[in-house]
Design an enzyme around this catalytic site. Structure first.
Site, PDB file in Angstrom:
ATOM      1  N   HIS A  24       0.804  -1.217   0.000  1.00  0.00           N
ATOM      2  CA  HIS A  24       0.000   0.000   0.000  1.00  0.00           C
ATOM      3  C   HIS A  24       0.841   1.272   0.000  1.00  0.00           C
ATOM      4  O   HIS A  24       0.289   2.374  -0.099  1.00  0.00           O
ATOM      5  CB  HIS A  24      -1.021   0.005   1.149  1.00  0.00           C
ATOM      6  CG  HIS A  24      -0.453   0.040   2.527  1.00  0.00           C
ATOM      7  ND1 HIS A  24      -0.307  -1.080   3.313  1.00  0.00           N
ATOM      8  CD2 HIS A  24      -0.022   1.079   3.279  1.00  0.00           C
ATOM      9  CE1 HIS A  24       0.180  -0.737   4.487  1.00  0.00           C
ATOM     10  NE2 HIS A  24       0.360   0.574   4.497  1.00  0.00           N
ATOM     11  N   SER A  57       4.525   1.868   8.045  1.00  0.00           N
ATOM     12  CA  SER A  57       4.192   0.870   7.031  1.00  0.00           C
ATOM     13  C   SER A  57       5.371   0.683   6.090  1.00  0.00           C
ATOM     14  O   SER A  57       5.923   1.659   5.571  1.00  0.00           O
ATOM     15  CB  SER A  57       2.978   1.327   6.214  1.00  0.00           C
ATOM     16  OG  SER A  57       1.799   1.291   6.963  1.00  0.00           O
TER      17      SER A  57
END
Length: 310
Positions: free
Chosen positions: A139, A266
């Protein structure tokens, strides 16, 4: 499926025998550091040697409030904003800031300034696993299901900043427009396939070094201390923070751990230390109410990164 010519997806071939891809500690130093950048060694307990850091053995729940992030976490582009109460620091926040980011292994971790297709800006983390290849979350390179017109798909560009320390960029900023991920993420948005890669236009890894990566059994991982360093958005902008703890549980394609993280991390490496060598075994991607989690290096994941590294 149509895709940006600078980006690519791949299926996941199951063939191939996994081995360990070794790390490299490059000997070149940035001009501002001369020859003073020394390698950092581990404690011998599977932890990095960080002054003042001790892995806590027990946690007592307590209230914790995150400051406002300067830039939103790239995860918000695909999953929406986080809930009012942070879910990725469990109990006391035991992360410590790394300030000597220009030395190995800290310079392997990279701050990502991500520009989406609609020019919205986000932050994330990546780590070098080869001369010109960074591992990160899927992502971070491909936005899925944002609900905003013109935002979904391959991001427009990513500024990669190895070893960023606030306003200091010891290795500068590298503009990257070539990305990789797999169909399980780009087509299906399946968190089990949430991994990707950034290809740099130069061989920055030959200057700063990189980590190895490997496929490990369930029993091996359950005995492993996980280490995570990244760029959380709840700390001063662009600062690198580290924490470590044992693996809590494993699934076929995921690893779960109670290591404190926050939005902005992330894509961080979840790595182990073996004889002072560092090997990624998962890519941090998600928070949770009790444990956080990352995409596990399985044989197909391993093979894809070997191909992307080539």
């Amino acid at each position: 499926m149509p895709h940006d010519p600078h980006s690519a997806v791949t299926s996941e071939p199951e063939d191939g025998t996994p081995t360990l891809a070794v790390e490299q500690e490059a000997v070149l130093q940035p001009a501002s550091q001369g020859t003073e950048g020394e390698s950092q060694h581990s404690t011998g307990e599977g932890l990095e040697h960080v002054e003042g850091y001790r892995r806590p053995e027990h946690f007592a729940p307590e209230a914790w409030t995150a400051p406002t992030a300067t830039l939103p976490d790239i995860g918000e582009a695909s999953f929406g904003p986080p809930p009012p109460a942070p879910e990725t620091v469990h109990g006391p926040d035991d992360r410590v800031q790394i300030t000597n980011t220009s030395v190995y292994p800290w310079r392997v971790h990279c701050y990502l300034l991500i520009t989406a297709r609609d020019n919205a800006l986000y932050q994330g983390t990546g780590w070098l696993l080869g001369p010109h290849t960074l591992a990160t979350a899927g992502h971070c390179v491909y936005i899925k299901g944002s609900g905003v017109a013109g935002r979904d798909g391959w991001v427009k560009s990513i500024q990669v900043m190895p070893g960023r320390n606030g306003g200091s960029l010891p290795y500068g900023s590298i503009t990257c427009t070539s990305f990789r991920s797999v169909l399980g993420w780009t087509e299906n948005g399946d968190e089990n396939f949430d991994y990707g890669a950034i290809i740099t236009p130069n061989n920055i890894g030959s200057t700063v070094g990189w980590f190895g990566f490997g496929v490990y059994s369930d029993s091996d991982l359950l005995k492993t201390t996980g280490n995570i360093a990244g760029y959380p958005g709840d700390k001063p902008p662009g600062t690198l923070w580290y924490a470590a703890r044992g693996v809590d549980s494993v699934a076929a394609r995921k690893v779960y751990y109670d290591i404190d993280t926050a939005g902005g991390q992330s894509g961080s490496s979840v790595y182990r230390i073996d004889n002072n060598n560092r090997y990624g075994f998962a890519i941090h991607a998600y928070g949770g109410s009790r444990v956080n989690s990352g995409t596990r290096f399985t044989t197909p994941v391993y093979n894809n990164y070997v191909a992307w590294k080539a």
